[in-house]
Design a protein around this motif. Sequence first.
Motif, PDB file in Angstrom:
ATOM      1  N   ASP A  44       0.814  -1.217   0.000  1.00 35.30           N
ATOM      2  CA  ASP A  44       0.000   0.000   0.000  1.00 35.30           C
ATOM      3  C   ASP A  44       0.846   1.264   0.000  1.00 35.30           C
ATOM      4  O   ASP A  44       0.497   2.256   0.618  1.00 35.30           O
ATOM      5  CB  ASP A  44      -0.986  -0.012   1.172  1.00 35.30           C
ATOM      6  N   GLY A  45       1.995   1.225  -0.681  1.00 31.22           N
ATOM      7  CA  GLY A  45       2.805   2.437  -0.796  1.00 31.22           C
ATOM      8  C   GLY A  45       4.251   2.207  -0.450  1.00 31.22           C
ATOM      9  O   GLY A  45       4.917   1.370  -1.040  1.00 31.22           O
ATOM     10  N   GLU A  46       4.726   2.963   0.547  1.00 29.23           N
ATOM     11  CA  GLU A  46       6.128   2.869   0.932  1.00 29.23           C
ATOM     12  C   GLU A  46       6.248   2.569   2.411  1.00 29.23           C
ATOM     13  O   GLU A  46       5.407   2.972   3.206  1.00 29.23           O
ATOM     14  CB  GLU A  46       6.847   4.196   0.654  1.00 29.23           C
ATOM     15  N   GLY A  47       7.317   1.872   2.730  1.00 31.42           N
ATOM     16  CA  GLY A  47       7.641   1.624   4.119  1.00 31.42           C
ATOM     17  C   GLY A  47       9.116   1.907   4.311  1.00 31.42           C
ATOM     18  O   GLY A  47       9.810   2.302   3.377  1.00 31.42           O
ATOM     19  N   VAL A  48       9.570   1.680   5.523  1.00 27.80           N
ATOM     20  CA  VAL A  48      10.980   1.918   5.805  1.00 27.80           C
ATOM     21  C   VAL A  48      11.468   0.844   6.755  1.00 27.80           C
ATOM     22  O   VAL A  48      10.730   0.359   7.615  1.00 27.80           O
ATOM     23  CB  VAL A  48      11.196   3.351   6.393  1.00 27.80           C
ATOM     24  N   ARG A  49      12.699   0.432   6.530  1.00 29.05           N
ATOM     25  CA  ARG A  49      13.349  -0.507   7.444  1.00 29.05           C
ATOM     26  C   ARG A  49      14.532   0.217   8.065  1.00 29.05           C
ATOM     27  O   ARG A  49      15.284   0.894   7.364  1.00 29.05           O
ATOM     28  CB  ARG A  49      13.835  -1.748   6.677  1.00 29.05           C
TER      29      ARG A  49
END
Length: 194
Positions: A182-187
């Motif tokens: 559903d878009g962008e995430g971050v690790r």
Amino acid sequence: MASSLSPYTVPSGFLLPSIHSAPPFFTQQPNPTTQATVTEQWTRLILSYARHRNLFTMRIEDAETTGGDWDEILRNERIRRRLLPSHLSYILSSMVSKNLASYEPAKQTRSVLLHWRLPEEWAEVLHEWATSTGQLNTILTFYEIMEPAIPSPLSGIPVPLLRNAIGVLGKTGRAQIISIADGEGVRFFPRSGK
């Protein structure tokens, strides 16, 4: 009359500087040197108040309408003064030129994101939050960072500021933007031992 120039605590608990009780503070000054001083004082006031109230956005309309988040500093009913929209526009333009604010959305000059923390400072706050909440090596959505279950210093942070902070962490190998359904995430990654 000089005795009326004293610091004043507003309902939010913020201490206004004594200059806020001086009528000329609310008026654009014809002398460029004087105006530069006034603009510098307004800039400090706006940024410290934004940090105090966790406010990220300021609009020219804030000077035109009553009942908003900015009333405590843009108005002084005790001396019957308010900052005019044209003066606020001048101050915000000066802040943008010094990278203390940025026009958001871009290509307009009526709304700014306030930089009361630099991207590098937000990056440290973000990494410290991810570390202290056990979020290292997991993928988080931007929403989970901006609207965490437990309020944090990042609650409500606008996407452009969050993206800048992640970019700073990315350059030092401490974060990576990931495409998710559903878009962008971050690790986030632990700080390297270097």
